[in-house]
Design an enzyme around this catalytic site. Structure first.
Site, PDB file in Angstrom:
ATOM      1  CG  LEU A  45       7.611  18.264 -60.646  1.00 15.13           C
ATOM      2  CD1 LEU A  45       7.627  17.909 -58.946  1.00 15.13           C
ATOM      3  CD2 LEU A  45       5.750  18.404 -60.830  1.00 15.13           C
ATOM      4  CD  GLU A  72       9.831  17.541 -52.567  1.00 12.63           C
ATOM      5  OE1 GLU A  72       9.929  18.887 -51.205  1.00 12.63           O
ATOM      6  OE2 GLU A  72       9.164  16.948 -52.149  1.00 12.63           O
ATOM      7  CB  CYS A 113      11.388  11.253 -55.537  1.00  8.58           C
ATOM      8  SG  CYS A 113       9.838  12.453 -56.150  1.00  8.58           S
TER       9      CYS A 113
HETATM   10  C1  UDX Z   1      14.010  14.304 -56.981  1.00  4.45           C
HETATM   11  C2  UDX Z   1      14.161  14.528 -58.838  1.00  4.45           C
HETATM   12  O1  UDX Z   1      15.204  14.895 -58.843  1.00  4.45           O
HETATM   13  C3  UDX Z   1      13.113  14.465 -59.655  1.00  4.45           C
HETATM   14  O2  UDX Z   1      13.563  14.613 -60.908  1.00  4.45           O
HETATM   15  C4  UDX Z   1      12.046  13.621 -59.151  1.00  4.45           C
HETATM   16  O3  UDX Z   1      11.277  14.306 -59.790  1.00  4.45           O
HETATM   17  C5  UDX Z   1      11.923  14.068 -58.309  1.00  4.45           C
HETATM   18  O4  UDX Z   1      12.810  13.540 -57.304  1.00  4.45           O
HETATM   19  P1  UDX Z   1      13.424  16.139 -55.360  1.00  4.45           P
HETATM   20  O5  UDX Z   1      13.497  15.023 -54.477  1.00  4.45           O
HETATM   21  O6  UDX Z   1      13.073  17.214 -55.259  1.00  4.45           O
HETATM   22  O7  UDX Z   1      13.687  15.692 -57.107  1.00  4.45           O
HETATM   23  O8  UDX Z   1      14.980  17.339 -54.819  1.00  4.45           O
HETATM   24  P2  UDX Z   1      16.634  16.914 -55.864  1.00  4.45           P
HETATM   25  O9  UDX Z   1      17.270  18.540 -56.364  1.00  4.45           O
HETATM   26  O10 UDX Z   1      16.660  15.969 -56.957  1.00  4.45           O
HETATM   27  O11 UDX Z   1      17.143  17.099 -54.555  1.00  4.45           O
HETATM   28  C6  UDX Z   1      17.381  14.953 -53.710  1.00  4.45           C
HETATM   29  C7  UDX Z   1      18.456  14.693 -52.853  1.00  4.45           C
HETATM   30  O12 UDX Z   1      20.187  14.861 -53.147  1.00  4.45           O
HETATM   31  C8  UDX Z   1      18.584  16.240 -51.804  1.00  4.45           C
HETATM   32  O13 UDX Z   1      18.650  15.504 -50.953  1.00  4.45           O
HETATM   33  C9  UDX Z   1      19.832  17.304 -52.619  1.00  4.45           C
HETATM   34  O14 UDX Z   1      19.962  17.917 -51.365  1.00  4.45           O
HETATM   35  C10 UDX Z   1      20.594  15.721 -52.705  1.00  4.45           C
HETATM   36  N1  UDX Z   1      21.677  16.128 -53.420  1.00  4.45           N
HETATM   37  C11 UDX Z   1      21.398  16.603 -55.016  1.00  4.45           C
HETATM   38  C12 UDX Z   1      22.931  16.813 -53.235  1.00  4.45           C
HETATM   39  O15 UDX Z   1      23.388  15.748 -52.162  1.00  4.45           O
HETATM   40  N2  UDX Z   1      24.321  16.358 -54.061  1.00  4.45           N
HETATM   41  C13 UDX Z   1      23.762  17.154 -55.167  1.00  4.45           C
HETATM   42  O16 UDX Z   1      24.482  17.200 -56.514  1.00  4.45           O
HETATM   43  C14 UDX Z   1      22.382  17.041 -55.656  1.00  4.45           C
END
Ligand code: UDX
Length: 429
Positions: free
Chosen positions: A153, A155, A260
């Site tokens: 999942l 956040e 994460c």
């Molecule tokens: C992540 C994983 O997606 C999830 O499956 C795992 O269980 C926990 O870690 P999360 O840390 O909640 O989830 O956020 P996520 O939406 O994945 O984004 C992570 C980071 O990547 C954020 O800083 C987001 O802004 C960045 N991001 C995401 C980008 O810079 N570009 C993108 O295209 C997608």
């Protein structure tokens, strides 16, 4: 089924509530009494859309209860989910001390056969360690099985992700435990992958690392595209429509943050190094991600004449991404720290997060208008919808200099240019 969730953070609370929603009887256990009291009163201790309503519903129905009574909670439940934190050690490896404590408690208080499930992100080989920790702390020999069942999942969309996962991974060598886990996930409409525990543990790290790799790839490519005056969003779209590549996690910006990706990529790198089989691609992923927030900041500095001393900069967004109050490894915080180091005055805004830094050079404001007022440049760091919908014509008269740096490529650049701003995104040409 009667389920125990140990650890009531993001993963534990969401997992518990989703299982309650699926008709199971759930107990949430935590050593933090304050958290337990708050949850039992129906108050979520973190911001996560939709989860608070579900909490109130299941507390009221008594389908979920919270306790700090470890012995009783372990005795009363048959399936125990370990959802405690696995923070980063200084050398990048995952700190398993909380997992170990829980495993030892389970061993100590185990009164009948149980299935123990690790949901926390744990390094390859942890299921074996948990088995060992339980065995050595058992006061009487009671049979049990350990399962790796990682959580994917995100956040901000935790509930939707947990209710409708892309897949469920069950890693166990016990047929009985696998059967119980299949029953538990009976109502979920998605593929179930059954593996041994080590493969299951690796799937979680590899999935997060691959997503981090996609982000670093598009960010580094954005720097090249910037020089060639190519719009990176067009390139990402053109690439992402190839179904072998896919459009997700391909948004260029300030790099990935959160609790994460940075932690998991480092932990996998640590495992690779310790095993003597380095993951050089992943080393570059980290390097690109470390540089990325400063990439746009350097552009801002150049635009303001190469010196930020005495300049006032507005930073919009503190959270590491929209729809969360989490600032762990947030690009925004790195940018604010760098600005403070450069002796700039920083004005920050976030719709949810309160700035907790102590620097005299940084102050938080309630409205975007107050935040940008009198500033030499505005930088968007978090992709909150609120910033997408800003009326830049009203903000223009407030700023001292109309420089707008869009770290999320989320603003209509033609529109803001018409309003008189000098716009710079991340290769958003
Ligand atoms: C992540 C994983 O997606 C999830 O499956 C795992 O269980 C926990 O870690 P999360 O840390 O909640 O989830 O956020 P996520 O939406 O994945 O984004 C992570 C980071 O990547 C954020 O800083 C987001 O802004 C960045 N991001 C995401 C980008 O810079 N570009 C993108 O295209 C997608």
């Amino acid at each position: 089924m009667k389920l125990l969730i140990v650890g009531t953070g993001y993963v534990g609370t969401t997992t518990g509530l989703v299982f309650a929603e699926m008709g199971h009887q759930v107990t949430g256990l935590d050593v933090d009494t304050q958290k337990i009291q708050s949850l039992q009163a129906g108050n979520l201790h973190f911001y996560e859309p939709g989860l608070d309503e579900l909490l109130r519903k299941h507390v009221k129905n008594e389908t979920i209860t919270f306790t700090d009574n470890i012995k009783k909670a372990i005795e009363m439940n048959d399936v125990i989910f370990i959802c405690v934190g696995t923070p980063k050690e200084e050398n990048g490896s995952a700190d398993l001390s909380y997992v170990k404590n829980v495993a030892q408690d389970i061993g100590r208080y185990m009164n009948r056969s149980k299935v123990i499930v690790t949901k926390s992100t744990v390094p390859v080989g942890t299921a074996e360690l948990v088995t060992e920790w339980i065995k050595t702390s058992q006061l009487q020999s009671v049979p049990f099985a350990v399962v790796s069942n990682p959580e994917f999942l995100r956040e901000g969309s935790a509930l939707a992700d947990a209710l409708k996962p892309d897949r469920i991974v069950i890693g166990s060598t016990s047929d009985t435990a696998r059967r119980i886990m299949r029953e538990l996930y009976d109502n979920f409409q998605c593929p179930i992958i059954e593996t041994n525990p080590k493969a299951s543990e690796m799937i979680k790290y590899a999935a997060n690392s691959f997503l981090a790799l996609k982000i670093s790839f598009i960010n580094e490519l954005a720097r090249l595209c910037d020089k060639l005056e190519i719009n990176i969003n067009d390139v990402a779209q053109g690439m992402g429509l190839d179904h072998r590549i896919g459009p997700h996690f391909f948004r260029a910006g300030l790099g990935y943050g959160g609790s994460c990706f940075p932690k998991d990529v480092n932990a996998l790198l640590h495992t690779a190094e310790a095993t003597g089989s380095p993951l050089t691609i992943l080393e570059s992923v980290v390097q690109v991600n470390t540089e990325q927030p400063l990439y746009l900041l350097n552009k801002l500095k150049q635009a303001l004449g190469g010196n930020l001393q005495e300049k006032t900069i507005a930073v919009l967004g503190l959270a590491f991404k929209a729809n969360t109050d989490d600032t762990r490894e947030s690009a925004s915080i790195k940018i604010i720290e760098a600005l403070i180091n450069e002796q700039a005055n920083v004005k920050v805004h976030d719709p949810v997060v309160k700035w907790s830094g102590s620097s005299a050079g940084c102050h938080q404001f309630k409205t975007v208008a107050d935040t940008v007022s009198g500033t030499d440049a505005v930088m968007i760091c978090t992709d909150w919808d609120e910033y997408r919908e800003l009326d830049w014509s009203k903000l223009k008269p407030l700023v001292k200099q109309p420089y707008l740096f869009d770290g999320r490529n989320m603003v209509d650049k033609e529109h803001v240019a018409k309003m008189g701003f000098y716009y710079t995104g991340v290769a958003n040409h």
